[in-house]
Design a protein around this motif. Sequence first.
Motif, PDB file in Angstrom:
ATOM      1  N   SER A  72      29.444  29.626  46.948  1.00 25.13           N
ATOM      2  CA  SER A  72      28.810  29.320  45.661  1.00 25.13           C
ATOM      3  C   SER A  72      29.770  29.426  44.486  1.00 25.13           C
ATOM      4  N   TYR A  73      30.803  30.263  44.622  1.00 31.26           N
ATOM      5  CA  TYR A  73      31.762  30.481  43.534  1.00 31.26           C
ATOM      6  C   TYR A  73      33.173  30.358  44.098  1.00 31.26           C
ATOM      7  N   LEU A  74      34.011  29.612  43.387  1.00 28.54           N
ATOM      8  CA  LEU A  74      35.380  29.412  43.834  1.00 28.54           C
ATOM      9  C   LEU A  74      36.354  29.843  42.752  1.00 28.54           C
ATOM     10  N   TYR A  75      37.430  30.465  43.191  1.00 26.87           N
ATOM     11  CA  TYR A  75      38.503  30.944  42.324  1.00 26.87           C
ATOM     12  C   TYR A  75      39.553  29.842  42.311  1.00 26.87           C
ATOM     13  N   VAL A  76      39.718  29.164  41.161  1.00 26.59           N
ATOM     14  CA  VAL A  76      40.403  27.873  41.124  1.00 26.59           C
ATOM     15  C   VAL A  76      41.548  27.828  40.111  1.00 26.59           C
ATOM     16  N   ASN A  77      42.683  27.255  40.541  1.00 24.73           N
ATOM     17  CA  ASN A  77      43.710  26.789  39.620  1.00 24.73           C
ATOM     18  C   ASN A  77      43.479  25.297  39.412  1.00 24.73           C
ATOM     19  N   THR A 105      48.094  34.087  23.576  1.00 24.30           N
ATOM     20  CA  THR A 105      46.857  34.876  23.519  1.00 24.30           C
ATOM     21  C   THR A 105      45.832  34.384  24.541  1.00 24.30           C
ATOM     22  N   ALA A 106      46.070  33.226  25.150  1.00 22.18           N
ATOM     23  CA  ALA A 106      45.117  32.648  26.103  1.00 22.18           C
ATOM     24  C   ALA A 106      45.355  33.202  27.503  1.00 22.18           C
ATOM     25  N   PHE A 107      44.337  33.089  28.340  1.00 23.21           N
ATOM     26  CA  PHE A 107      44.452  33.508  29.738  1.00 23.21           C
ATOM     27  C   PHE A 107      44.880  32.320  30.591  1.00 23.21           C
ATOM     28  N   TYR A 108      45.909  32.513  31.405  1.00 22.06           N
ATOM     29  CA  TYR A 108      46.344  31.517  32.383  1.00 22.06           C
ATOM     30  C   TYR A 108      46.251  32.133  33.773  1.00 22.06           C
ATOM     31  N   GLY A 109      45.775  31.377  34.703  1.00 25.67           N
ATOM     32  CA  GLY A 109      45.579  31.875  36.057  1.00 25.67           C
ATOM     33  C   GLY A 109      44.239  31.413  36.574  1.00 25.67           C
ATOM     34  N   PRO A 110      43.907  31.761  37.816  1.00 27.02           N
ATOM     35  CA  PRO A 110      42.674  31.265  38.435  1.00 27.02           C
ATOM     36  C   PRO A 110      41.416  31.604  37.642  1.00 27.02           C
ATOM     37  N   HIS A 111      40.512  30.630  37.544  1.00 25.73           N
ATOM     38  CA  HIS A 111      39.196  30.814  36.944  1.00 25.73           C
ATOM     39  C   HIS A 111      38.138  30.739  38.036  1.00 25.73           C
ATOM     40  N   ILE A 112      37.030  31.431  37.816  1.00 27.11           N
ATOM     41  CA  ILE A 112      35.914  31.339  38.758  1.00 27.11           C
ATOM     42  C   ILE A 112      34.978  30.223  38.306  1.00 27.11           C
ATOM     43  N   TRP A 113      34.772  29.263  39.189  1.00 28.03           N
ATOM     44  CA  TRP A 113      33.837  28.168  38.931  1.00 28.03           C
ATOM     45  C   TRP A 113      32.629  28.307  39.844  1.00 28.03           C
ATOM     46  N   ARG A 114      31.457  28.155  39.259  1.00 26.56           N
ATOM     47  CA  ARG A 114      30.238  28.087  40.072  1.00 26.56           C
ATOM     48  C   ARG A 114      30.082  26.661  40.560  1.00 26.56           C
ATOM     49  N   THR A 178      33.542  33.168  46.961  1.00 27.31           N
ATOM     50  CA  THR A 178      32.522  34.158  47.309  1.00 27.31           C
ATOM     51  C   THR A 178      31.133  33.562  47.107  1.00 27.31           C
ATOM     52  N   ASP A 179      30.169  34.176  47.732  1.00 29.83           N
ATOM     53  CA  ASP A 179      28.773  33.818  47.476  1.00 29.83           C
ATOM     54  C   ASP A 179      28.118  34.789  46.505  1.00 29.83           C
ATOM     55  N   ASP A 180      28.744  35.937  46.299  1.00 31.13           N
ATOM     56  CA  ASP A 180      28.189  36.964  45.411  1.00 31.13           C
ATOM     57  C   ASP A 180      29.259  37.353  44.401  1.00 31.13           C
ATOM     58  N   VAL A 181      29.234  36.728  43.231  1.00 32.55           N
ATOM     59  CA  VAL A 181      30.308  36.935  42.253  1.00 32.55           C
ATOM     60  C   VAL A 181      30.280  38.337  41.663  1.00 32.55           C
ATOM     61  N   LEU A 182      29.118  38.970  41.607  1.00 32.03           N
ATOM     62  CA  LEU A 182      29.051  40.330  41.068  1.00 32.03           C
ATOM     63  C   LEU A 182      29.605  41.338  42.064  1.00 32.03           C
ATOM     64  N   GLU A 183      29.287  41.173  43.340  1.00 32.72           N
ATOM     65  CA  GLU A 183      29.861  42.051  44.365  1.00 32.72           C
ATOM     66  C   GLU A 183      31.378  41.869  44.429  1.00 32.72           C
ATOM     67  N   TRP A 184      31.815  40.619  44.275  1.00 31.60           N
ATOM     68  CA  TRP A 184      33.246  40.324  44.265  1.00 31.60           C
ATOM     69  C   TRP A 184      33.934  41.053  43.110  1.00 31.60           C
ATOM     70  N   TYR A 323      33.067  34.896  34.172  1.00 33.21           N
ATOM     71  CA  TYR A 323      32.826  35.942  35.181  1.00 33.21           C
ATOM     72  C   TYR A 323      33.952  36.975  35.236  1.00 33.21           C
ATOM     73  N   SER A 324      34.461  37.391  34.070  1.00 38.69           N
ATOM     74  CA  SER A 324      35.600  38.318  34.053  1.00 38.69           C
ATOM     75  C   SER A 324      35.175  39.768  33.921  1.00 38.69           C
ATOM     76  N   PRO A 325      35.629  40.643  34.836  1.00 38.48           N
ATOM     77  CA  PRO A 325      35.509  42.079  34.589  1.00 38.48           C
ATOM     78  C   PRO A 325      36.421  42.450  33.420  1.00 38.48           C
ATOM     79  N   LEU A 326      36.017  43.429  32.641  1.00 39.04           N
ATOM     80  CA  LEU A 326      36.794  43.850  31.476  1.00 39.04           C
ATOM     81  C   LEU A 326      36.985  45.363  31.497  1.00 39.04           C
ATOM     82  N   MET A 327      37.981  45.816  30.726  1.00 38.39           N
ATOM     83  CA  MET A 327      38.126  47.255  30.520  1.00 38.39           C
ATOM     84  C   MET A 327      38.461  47.515  29.057  1.00 38.39           C
ATOM     85  N   PHE A 328      37.862  48.562  28.544  1.00 40.60           N
ATOM     86  CA  PHE A 328      38.116  48.982  27.162  1.00 40.60           C
ATOM     87  C   PHE A 328      38.596  50.427  27.158  1.00 40.60           C
ATOM     88  N   GLU A 329      39.764  50.632  26.564  1.00 38.30           N
ATOM     89  CA  GLU A 329      40.257  51.978  26.319  1.00 38.30           C
ATOM     90  C   GLU A 329      39.827  52.370  24.910  1.00 38.30           C
TER      91      GLU A 329
END
Length: 339
Positions: A72-77, A105-114, A178-184, A323-329
């Motif tokens: 259902s979800y693919l990590y794509v370049n 300032t932009a993100f480059y690299g694989p994106h998750i596509w539904r 993946t089929d479960d993007v949140l579990e991933w 679908y990006s996980p984030l972290m804040f310090e």
Amino acid sequence: MTGISRFAAVLGLLALVAVSCAKTEKTSTYDSAKRFVEAWMNVNHPGVLPTEDGIYMLDDVEGDGILADTLSYLYVNYTVRTIKGVYDKTNSVDIAKQLGSYDKTAFYGPHIWRFDIGSQYAGVIDMVKGMKVGGQRTALIPRWLISLQDFGTEEEYLSSSKGGTEDFIYSIEIVDGTDDVLEWQEDSIDRFVERTFGKDKLGVDTVGFRYICLKEPKDSVSFPVDTTVYINYTGRLLNGQIFDTNVEKTAKDAGIYNASRSYGALPVSWGETYSDLTLDGSSVVSGFSRTLWEMGKYEKGIGIFYSELGYSASGSGSTIPEYSPLMFEIEIVDKPEDD
């Protein structure tokens, strides 16, 4: 054959088609667009036939992983350009630099596509059919298939007015899926925590959220409702890329400094629950407020959370992908002297 010669040849073929069809009544919205694509393919990729749905496969490198169209979800370049050769978008840093469009300032690299109708263009879904994870493919997707609707047949797409206005050439590489993007994301967060802070920090605080204390609070007394506390913060993707901070030196070091912005400790208004917290008078994403809710006086910590507590499926601009996980310090500090 030169580009000018190829273009002239296409125009010549279109002229012949126009003459032969002069007395034929137009039957669909994209008739002339289809004739153009067929003529362009005949000149640039002779012998390549369209798929049943109407896209043209121009290059294909088989992968060795699971079938991508079962996920259902693919990590794509990806890189997308028009049939005229104008680049429309890419997440390749090398191509962006070659084009002069690179933004640090932009993100480059694989994106998750539904990958389902309503979330992805029909032509892109067709392009992925039969691909495996690890594979690469380039395809011409005609404008009538730049549609988020499923009409079933090529004739229905050609007759619809729900397609696009440009023909595109997509080049994609499927990195993972993946089929479960949140579990991933949960798995990605746990791998990050173990790698960065150690296995002993893997205790689960709540679904999709981890908190790690970097400096213990001065005391264990909770902040009263309506208290104002002051914080410094830095937001990062899990790859370490900084996308936001109120610390001037950090912003300059990360290349995201904005001269029109004021830097320095910001006020947080405390509330009865974490969802009531506001930063400098504005609401914040749930993961940010949950991080604050874990903290006490002069504490410093990191909140790491999945996209459901952040920017979900949409991301934010060019800095935070879908679908990006984030972290804040975050560190709770003294009130600025000039406040």
